[in-house]
Scaffold this motif. Structure first.
Motif, PDB file in Angstrom:
ATOM      1  N   VAL A  58      76.423 -15.058 -25.613  1.00  0.00           N
ATOM      2  CA  VAL A  58      76.560 -15.004 -26.955  1.00  0.00           C
ATOM      3  C   VAL A  58      75.230 -14.500 -27.563  1.00  0.00           C
ATOM      4  O   VAL A  58      75.057 -13.894 -28.525  1.00  0.00           O
ATOM      5  CB  VAL A  58      76.916 -16.257 -27.493  1.00  0.00           C
ATOM      6  CG1 VAL A  58      77.020 -16.439 -28.920  1.00  0.00           C
ATOM      7  CG2 VAL A  58      78.574 -16.679 -26.901  1.00  0.00           C
ATOM      8  N   CYS A  59      74.132 -15.202 -27.119  1.00  0.00           N
ATOM      9  CA  CYS A  59      72.744 -15.029 -27.471  1.00  0.00           C
ATOM     10  C   CYS A  59      72.486 -13.280 -27.408  1.00  0.00           C
ATOM     11  O   CYS A  59      71.865 -12.856 -28.210  1.00  0.00           O
ATOM     12  CB  CYS A  59      71.623 -15.783 -26.807  1.00  0.00           C
ATOM     13  SG  CYS A  59      71.631 -17.511 -27.240  1.00  0.00           S
ATOM     14  N   CYS A  60      72.756 -12.941 -26.376  1.00  0.00           N
ATOM     15  CA  CYS A  60      72.241 -11.384 -26.127  1.00  0.00           C
ATOM     16  C   CYS A  60      73.217 -10.610 -26.979  1.00  0.00           C
ATOM     17  O   CYS A  60      72.751  -9.619 -27.459  1.00  0.00           O
ATOM     18  CB  CYS A  60      72.781 -11.133 -24.585  1.00  0.00           C
ATOM     19  SG  CYS A  60      72.308  -9.563 -23.987  1.00  0.00           S
ATOM     20  N   ALA A  61      74.652 -10.843 -26.998  1.00  0.00           N
ATOM     21  CA  ALA A  61      75.296  -9.984 -27.862  1.00  0.00           C
ATOM     22  C   ALA A  61      74.893 -10.064 -29.421  1.00  0.00           C
ATOM     23  O   ALA A  61      74.747  -8.987 -30.017  1.00  0.00           O
ATOM     24  CB  ALA A  61      76.848 -10.629 -27.911  1.00  0.00           C
ATOM     25  N   GLY A  62      74.629 -11.233 -29.890  1.00  0.00           N
ATOM     26  CA  GLY A  62      74.057 -11.384 -31.254  1.00  0.00           C
ATOM     27  C   GLY A  62      72.734 -10.702 -31.429  1.00  0.00           C
ATOM     28  O   GLY A  62      72.514 -10.057 -32.298  1.00  0.00           O
ATOM     29  N   ILE A  63      71.644 -11.024 -30.355  1.00  0.00           N
ATOM     30  CA  ILE A  63      70.291 -10.083 -30.516  1.00  0.00           C
ATOM     31  C   ILE A  63      70.869  -8.325 -30.523  1.00  0.00           C
ATOM     32  O   ILE A  63      69.941  -7.874 -31.210  1.00  0.00           O
ATOM     33  CB  ILE A  63      69.575 -10.643 -29.316  1.00  0.00           C
ATOM     34  CG1 ILE A  63      69.077 -12.033 -29.441  1.00  0.00           C
ATOM     35  CG2 ILE A  63      68.334  -9.793 -29.212  1.00  0.00           C
ATOM     36  CD1 ILE A  63      68.650 -12.617 -28.325  1.00  0.00           C
ATOM     37  N   ALA A  64      71.809  -8.056 -29.578  1.00  0.00           N
ATOM     38  CA  ALA A  64      71.923  -6.748 -29.801  1.00  0.00           C
ATOM     39  C   ALA A  64      72.189  -6.147 -31.047  1.00  0.00           C
ATOM     40  O   ALA A  64      71.913  -5.102 -31.590  1.00  0.00           O
ATOM     41  CB  ALA A  64      72.770  -6.424 -28.619  1.00  0.00           C
ATOM     42  N   ILE A  65      73.421  -7.100 -31.753  1.00  0.00           N
ATOM     43  CA  ILE A  65      73.618  -6.563 -32.903  1.00  0.00           C
ATOM     44  C   ILE A  65      72.394  -6.409 -34.121  1.00  0.00           C
ATOM     45  O   ILE A  65      72.319  -5.572 -34.847  1.00  0.00           O
ATOM     46  CB  ILE A  65      74.964  -7.638 -33.492  1.00  0.00           C
ATOM     47  CG1 ILE A  65      76.189  -7.460 -32.623  1.00  0.00           C
ATOM     48  CG2 ILE A  65      74.986  -7.423 -34.896  1.00  0.00           C
ATOM     49  CD1 ILE A  65      77.002  -8.614 -32.697  1.00  0.00           C
ATOM     50  N   VAL A  66      71.754  -7.444 -33.951  1.00  0.00           N
ATOM     51  CA  VAL A  66      70.615  -7.487 -34.960  1.00  0.00           C
ATOM     52  C   VAL A  66      69.450  -6.330 -34.804  1.00  0.00           C
ATOM     53  O   VAL A  66      69.262  -5.470 -35.416  1.00  0.00           O
ATOM     54  CB  VAL A  66      69.917  -8.888 -34.678  1.00  0.00           C
ATOM     55  CG1 VAL A  66      68.746  -8.768 -35.689  1.00  0.00           C
ATOM     56  CG2 VAL A  66      70.687  -9.942 -35.516  1.00  0.00           C
ATOM     57  N   LEU A  67      69.338  -6.209 -33.485  1.00  0.00           N
ATOM     58  CA  LEU A  67      68.333  -5.129 -33.177  1.00  0.00           C
ATOM     59  C   LEU A  67      68.993  -3.567 -33.393  1.00  0.00           C
ATOM     60  O   LEU A  67      68.165  -2.996 -33.900  1.00  0.00           O
ATOM     61  CB  LEU A  67      67.946  -5.194 -31.601  1.00  0.00           C
ATOM     62  CG  LEU A  67      67.086  -6.199 -30.992  1.00  0.00           C
ATOM     63  CD1 LEU A  67      66.882  -6.290 -29.531  1.00  0.00           C
ATOM     64  CD2 LEU A  67      65.725  -6.033 -31.665  1.00  0.00           C
ATOM     65  N   CYS A  68      70.258  -3.503 -33.067  1.00  0.00           N
ATOM     66  CA  CYS A  68      70.819  -2.159 -33.282  1.00  0.00           C
ATOM     67  C   CYS A  68      70.710  -2.029 -35.083  1.00  0.00           C
ATOM     68  O   CYS A  68      70.618  -0.893 -35.608  1.00  0.00           O
ATOM     69  CB  CYS A  68      72.264  -2.059 -32.938  1.00  0.00           C
ATOM     70  SG  CYS A  68      72.223  -2.087 -31.154  1.00  0.00           S
ATOM     71  N   GLY A  69      71.153  -3.000 -35.763  1.00  0.00           N
ATOM     72  CA  GLY A  69      71.313  -2.891 -37.253  1.00  0.00           C
ATOM     73  C   GLY A  69      69.928  -2.600 -37.791  1.00  0.00           C
ATOM     74  O   GLY A  69      70.041  -1.822 -38.717  1.00  0.00           O
TER      75      GLY A  69
END
Length: 605
Positions: free
Chosen positions: A103-114
């Motif tokens: 969950v942490c990795c998915a959220g971080i990926a969303i934030v970094l891409c955004g």
């Protein structure tokens, strides 16, 4: 040509990870410090000879590429960085079998891409960037050196130069374009996630703690929103993280490499932002104390002298220019008088810290917000301190809480601050040798933040100054609160991301677009009515000067801009809401009348 600095960075990273035998993240941190110092030396060196041109900068980077390749060949080092990164990523992917890490990795990926998309696509709208961060770069490019120049916006001169030097290289190597300049802060944001995880690992945290620490940093509102701008607080946060990392190593034992990287982190932090003096103070003391504790006096003095030489090498020429202009390495006295609390006392520092603390708490309800402001006012009255005392509040400001805080200057951080205070409370209560290092780390971090809040005069935009401390708070939060987070991690992380992830879509705020169009009209009138080349500026400290440079570049015009407007050197003057009458600094200008005026912008020919 813009890829040349990246090639140098990856070459450095490859050599360091080969020496570190696959420690990819540690080598990445060391490579950024060496690359950052190299950026300063290159800019200052070329500037001494007025060679800050696209060709000279490109040739310098190309020379470094050849030199590093020669070093690699002589050391018989293979290009193993790609394989090492893949191996590191496989190790991280194996951790994703844990639902918390996933969950942490998915959220971080969303934030970094955004935030990456925002950094690449969003126009530069931040007011500090428009007034002094970016205009100073345009003057340097025009003058081909970093020397101080006449200007009405003195912040362009004395502010620490490292972020502007990074922008300078990007623009010189990209034909003057500003399309990639937001990536500097974004890269610092991404890098801070790695360094925080490394510190957590050094202090005994497992992979779940490391992922939660990254998650904590990735959701700090002010950091998240500033990561796609040309501000400097996230860059400062990265250098503070690097300083803390090597301070921990020096506390355990002194090695030449750690001393060098500690000195580089210290020098680059001082070359980035003035708040680093407060936030990095205690980590600097930890590192220096570790040196004197581990080594004989003569050897310790040698290591400290090496670090001082690195700090002076990075900052020396900029400090020299400030000293020659104002008799102080920090710039004009009025500048830091306006920033710092004057004649501080324990009571005034405590009250000032309280007011700065309130900026981190978002209160959407008007009635509650007014009650908080009135409560702070009553506390001042009981202690005999005037609420709007000019020594404690910036000029022309009255204490209040921002009503619409969703931009990078005013963003509050209530959940992260609450978690930080819980971690601080636990640091005070925990006992035992095993907890000692983490307690020292936490107390040093909180001490720097309290010092910053107590000494910086209150201003509604002060919220972002706490960004570096909040980033490092990911370390004690993830370690002290681990038992509670393990039980409630997945719903807690989802809640945090659902609350804060959308904020990156609000990066920047649209101010001054009308003024940009008006500056463009003034430029059009100059180019249409005369063969004028030299344009003088008569601006105030908050004029968005970069709009003028943007309009000139957009029209492919070849004007020479003078930051002030001496009559004998210019054939046109653009004024923007000057604080003083147009003839104040030059009596010859009193007879001039503007040929065109609109919304505070006037044109004189």
């Amino acid at each position: 040509m813009i890829i040349l600095p990246l090639i140098v960075f990856f070459q450095t990273w490859n050599l360091l990870q080969a020496w570190r035998k696959g420690q990819v993240e540690r080598a990445f941190l060391e490579a950024t410090l060496l690359w950052g110092a190299n950026l300063v030396f290159l800019g200052e060196g070329l500037g001494l000879f007025s060679l800050l041109t696209s060709d000279a900068v490109a040739l310098s980077w190309a020379f470094e590429i050849c030199a590093l390749e020669l070093v690699r060949v002589r050391r018989r080092a293979r290009w193993s960085l790609g394989a090492a990164i893949v191996s590191e990523l496989k190790g991280k992917a194996a951790q994703l079998s844990d639902s918390v890490c996933l969950v942490c990795c998915a959220g971080i990926a969303i934030v970094l891409c955004g935030t990456l998309a925002m950094a690449l696509l969003a126009p530069i709208m931040n007011w500090d960037s428009l007034t002094y961060h970016l205009p100073r770069v345009q003057h340097w490019i025009q003058n081909r050196n970093l020397s101080h120049y006449p200007t009405n916006i003195t912040r362009q001169l004395f502010m620490p130069p490292w972020p502007a030097l990074a922008v300078l290289n990007l623009q010189l190597l990209d034909a003057g374009s500003d399309r990639f300049v937001n990536l500097i802060q974004w890269a610092a944001f991404a890098g801070a996630l790695s360094v925080v995880a490394q510190i957590i690992q050094e202090l005994g945290g497992d992979h779940r703690s490391q992922w939660f620490g990254r998650c904590f940093v990735a959701t700090i509102p002010v950091v998240l929103m500033e990561s796609s701008t040309t501000q400097t607080d996230v860059i400062c946060a990265y250098w503070v993280c690097a300083l803390a990392y090597f301070a921990l190593h020096l506390r355990r034992g002194v090695y030449a490499a750690e001393s060098v990287y500690f000195g580089l982190a210290l020098g680059l932090g001082l070359c980035t932002k003035g708040t680093f003096y407060f936030l990095g103070l205690f980590f600097g003391l930890i590192g220096i104390r570790g040196i004197f504790k581990a080594l004989p006096l003569r050897s310790a003095l040698l290591f400290v002298g090496l670090m001082a030489a690195l700090v002076l090498g990075i900052n020396g020429l900029h400090w020299k220019r400030n000293w020659e202009a104002w008799g102080s390495i920090q710039g004009p006295r009025w500048a830091y008088d306006a920033m710092l609390v004057r004649n501080p006392s324990p009571v005034s520092i405590a009250l000032n810290g309280l007011k700065n603390f309130t900026l981190q708490v978002y209160i959407p309800n008007d009635s509650i917000r007014r009650w908080v402001v009135q409560s702070v006012a009553r506390l001042h009255e009981q202690l005999g301190v005037v609420l709007h005392e000019p020594k404690l509040i910036r000029p022309y400001q009255g204490f209040d809480l921002p009503r619409y805080p969703l931009n990078e200057n005013y963003a509050p951080n209530p959940l992260h601050l609450a978690a930080s205070f819980v971690a601080f409370w636990m640091a005070l209560r925990r006992r035992g040798r095993r907890e000692g290092e983490l307690r020292v780390f936490t107390l040093s971090l909180v001490g720097g933040l309290i010092l910053l809040w107590g000494c910086i005069r209150w201003l509604p935009g002060n919220s972002r100054y706490a960004a570096p401390a909040l980033v490092l708070m990911g370390v004690p939060v993830s370690l002290y609160l681990r038992p509670m987070l393990v039980r409630n991690a997945v719903p807690g992380i989802v809640l945090v991301f659902s609350a804060f992830a959308p904020l990156f879509f609000n990066s920047g705020y649209a101010l001054g677009l009308d003024e940009r169009r008006i500056f463009g009209e003034a430029v059009e009138k100059i180019s249409a009515s005369s063969e004028c080349v030299d344009i003088g500026l008569y601006l105030n400290e908050n004029s968005p000067e970069y709009w003028l440079w943007s309009e000139i570049k957009e029209r492919n015009l070849h004007f020479r801009i003078h930051g002030s407007s001496p009559m004998e050197r210019v054939c046109a003057i653009i004024a923007h809401k000057p604080h003083r009458p147009i003839g104040h600094s030059d009596p010859l200008m009193t007879s001039l009348n503007p040929i065109w005026t609109r919304n505070g912008v006037s044109l004189y020919l």
